[in-house]
Design a protein around this motif. Structure first.
Motif, PDB file in Angstrom:
ATOM      1  N   SER A 253       0.916  -0.889   0.193  1.00 40.86           N
ATOM      2  CA  SER A 253       0.421  -0.194  -0.204  1.00 40.86           C
ATOM      3  C   SER A 253       0.977   0.931  -0.123  1.00 40.86           C
ATOM      4  N   ILE A 254       0.447   1.924  -0.537  1.00 47.99           N
ATOM      5  CA  ILE A 254       1.601   3.184  -1.086  1.00 47.99           C
ATOM      6  C   ILE A 254       0.255   4.429  -1.729  1.00 47.99           C
ATOM      7  N   VAL A 296       0.129   4.701 -13.837  1.00 51.26           N
ATOM      8  CA  VAL A 296      -0.367   3.547 -12.281  1.00 51.26           C
ATOM      9  C   VAL A 296      -1.436   2.465 -12.665  1.00 51.26           C
ATOM     10  N   SER A 297      -2.743   3.669 -12.883  1.00 52.29           N
ATOM     11  CA  SER A 297      -3.858   2.794 -13.072  1.00 52.29           C
ATOM     12  C   SER A 297      -3.756   2.329 -14.672  1.00 52.29           C
ATOM     13  N   GLN A 298      -3.513   3.025 -15.807  1.00 48.46           N
ATOM     14  CA  GLN A 298      -3.177   2.163 -16.515  1.00 48.46           C
ATOM     15  C   GLN A 298      -2.155   0.919 -17.012  1.00 48.46           C
ATOM     16  N   ASP A 396      16.034   6.689  -6.383  1.00 46.70           N
ATOM     17  CA  ASP A 396      17.180   7.352  -6.938  1.00 46.70           C
ATOM     18  C   ASP A 396      16.957   6.587  -7.923  1.00 46.70           C
ATOM     19  N   LYS A 397      16.962   5.404  -8.377  1.00 50.51           N
ATOM     20  CA  LYS A 397      16.884   4.221  -9.468  1.00 50.51           C
ATOM     21  C   LYS A 397      16.220   4.464 -10.353  1.00 50.51           C
ATOM     22  N   ALA A 398      14.635   5.046  -9.408  1.00 57.50           N
ATOM     23  CA  ALA A 398      13.396   6.013 -10.434  1.00 57.50           C
ATOM     24  C   ALA A 398      13.490   6.541 -11.313  1.00 57.50           C
ATOM     25  N   GLY A 399      14.954   7.498 -11.045  1.00 55.70           N
ATOM     26  CA  GLY A 399      15.588   8.968 -11.003  1.00 55.70           C
ATOM     27  C   GLY A 399      16.428   8.465 -12.603  1.00 55.70           C
ATOM     28  N   LEU A 487       7.035   3.752  -8.251  1.00 55.72           N
ATOM     29  CA  LEU A 487       5.793   2.523  -7.394  1.00 55.72           C
ATOM     30  C   LEU A 487       6.237   1.418  -8.360  1.00 55.72           C
ATOM     31  N   GLN A 488       6.159   1.156  -9.386  1.00 59.22           N
ATOM     32  CA  GLN A 488       7.026  -0.150  -9.728  1.00 59.22           C
ATOM     33  C   GLN A 488       7.648  -0.699  -9.255  1.00 59.22           C
ATOM     34  N   ILE A 489       9.127   0.109  -9.163  1.00 64.81           N
ATOM     35  CA  ILE A 489       9.940  -1.093  -8.477  1.00 64.81           C
ATOM     36  C   ILE A 489       9.369  -1.014  -7.388  1.00 64.81           C
TER      37      ILE A 489
END
Ligand code: BES
Ligand code: MN
Ligand code: ZN
Length: 492
Positions: A253-254, A296-298, A396-399, A487-489
């Protein structure tokens, strides 16, 4: 724009423009096109070396297109997802100036072995879509989109991955563009009420639950921060809550919290007039979270997502809060307002307290919070403050993946000591220096110690004074892609 994938010989397909991205090494599989253009590609080789971000135009000859555009990707081993975005942006802008309504494209997937096929097509779509954003939202004569369709020509073996990448790219671009649109809309149009309406519209198309609290409800629950900042404005303050739950068991949950100040005059602590119009972008954090929610929803990410957006207009007025006023916040803490221009932290405090109530696994907030952060890091980096190394590393990774980069910033007990007040629990102003950290410390006062939380100060990158390869100057929409990727990560 419409994106499709097909197999076949690119020289035979009908379109206005064929686009061939090339690395600086010699590439195979182009002999039919070379022939159709009367050895146009061979002849171009002495002028065009595939250098990064260069282009060369070859007449279409007997091919199915009027023109063939060669775009340089640089050395194969140095090509990154970001160089693909930049080349796509360049190609899309050239296509627009050539008035090419339809483009066919052959991505050099074999030459780029280090990159996943789907990442290549995803980033191509992002770069092209983002580069063609039109900021003239309020022009009386609407500009029609020039480039309408893109057809990717691929081998059978890579078609599925390329197609998956296209769909991801379309979603990432759509989220970023939504965010950019919201930041660009003028503040007389995008009021808190309108931002709430935009959120409701998004919720409808994306299948999210939407709750919007108005002034009466805010008063009833005691959201003193939001009420306080908004009380000088004729435009009603709102608290927007979007939610979506996944069927997946044990899903994370985010909760995302975004600063939604639709215009920041500074209030009674009025800002200087120069460039004040840029403060229409002070809802950049909210825009980023709405854009991320769309992505996120798509992409049907398996996460229990909540988005909380306190939205207000910060105005000077007879009824506005004054320096010296004390507010009782939603959490019960009292805050001495020493500068009404430090308003973002006041509304976020209520948003963060609310976010903590259902003890999510992660809370991330994004805000155009401090000029100090922009001074420290410039327009290419946001500042990240976090109490969780897992979360900080994911951001950081997402960036790096999205090129919406952030840099870790310090947040310590000393910063908390800086905001102790004499009359109230805390004050909304720190010391002369380190303003980004004292603002973060203020926010942390409203975050439960046992939740993983990160605060991303996007004051620098959310507004650009000069264009970037796929972002015109003005509102950038920064953050939507970064947050979605985070969020994917976190949920992979
Ligand atoms: N919205 C501003 C921060 C900002 C500045 C965003 C420049 C984008 C570009 C924020 O509300 C603000 O005014 N912060 C003050 C805080 C100060 C009064 C402690 C600032 O940074 O000057
Ligand atoms: Mn302010
Ligand atoms: Zn502000």
């Amino acid at each position: 724009m419409r994106w499709t994938v097909t197999t076949g010989d690119i020289s035979k397909l009908k379109s206005d423009l064929i686009i061939i991205p090339l690395t600086s090494e010699k590439q195979k599989g182009l002999s039919a096109l070379d022939k159709a253009t009367g050895n146009g590609l061979t002849k171009a080789a002495s002028l065009f070396k595939g250098k990064l971000e260069t282009t060369h135009l070859v007449p279409g000859g007997r091919s199915g297109a009027d023109w063939v555009l060669l775009v340089g990707l640089g050395k194969a081993e140095e090509v990154s997802v970001e160089s693909i975005r930049r080349c796509a942006a360049l190609a899309a802008k050239r296509a627009k100036s050539l008035k090419a309504g339809s483009c066919t494209l052959k991505l050099p997937v074999d030459a780029l072995k280090d990159l996943d096929c789907s990442a290549i097509s995803r980033c191509w779509v992002e770069g092209a879509e983002l580069a063609l954003f039109e900021a003239g939202l309020c022009k009386s004569k609407k500009k029609k989109a020039v480039v309408k369709s893109w057809k990717l020509v691929a081998d059978k073996k890579s078609i599925a991955k390329l197609r998956a990448g296209l769909r991801e790219g379309e979603s990432y671009a759509a989220g970023s563009l939504l965010s950019r649109k919201l930041v660009t809309l003028p503040p007389n149009i995008l009021t808190p009420v309108k931002l709430a309406a935009e959120a409701r519209k998004l919720a409808k198309t994306a299948g999210l639950k939407c709750t919007i609290h108005g002034a009466a409800k805010l008063k009833q629950i005691g959201a003193g921060g939001i009420i306080g900042v908004g009380q000088g404005s004729v435009n009603e303050s709102k608290l927007i809550i979007l939610e979506t739950k996944t069927k997946k068991k044990n899903a994370k949950s985010i909760t995302l919290v975004g600063k939604g100040v639709t215009f920041d005059t500074g209030g009674i602590s009025l800002k200087p007039g120069q460039n004040m119009h840029e403060m229409k972008g002070d809802m950049g954090g909210a825009a980023a979270m709405l854009g991320a929610a769309l992505i996120v929803s798509q992409l049907k990410m398996r996460v229990n997502l909540k988005v909380i957006i306190p939205t207000v207009e910060n105005m000077p007025d007879g009824n506005a809060i004054k320096p010296g006023d004390v507010l009782k916040m939603l959490s019960g803490k009292t805050v001495e307002v020493l500068n009404t221009d430090a308003e973002g932290r006041l509304i976020l405090a209520d948003g963060l307290h609310l976010a903590c109530k259902d003890k999510p696994d992660f809370i991330v907030d994004a805000a155009t919070l401090t000029g100090a952060c922009a001074v420290a890091l410039g327009t290419q980096f946001a500042g990240t403050f976090s109490n969780s190394s897992v979360l900080a590393e994911s951001i950081d990774k997402a960036g790096c993946d999205t090129f919406e980069r952030s840099w870790p910033m310090p947040l310590t007990d000393e910063h908390h000591a800086d905001i102790v007040s004499t009359v109230a629990d805390i004050k909304n102003l720190g010391k002369k220096f380190g303003g980004a950290s004292s603002a973060a410390a203020f926010l942390e006062e409203f975050v439960d110690e046992d939740v993983n939380w990160a605060h991303i100060d996007i004051a620098g990158p959310s507004w650009l004074d000069a264009a970037l390869p796929y972002c015109a100057k003005g509102g950038s929409g920064f953050g939507a892609r970064l947050i979605a990727r985070t969020l994917q990560i976190l949920t992979d």
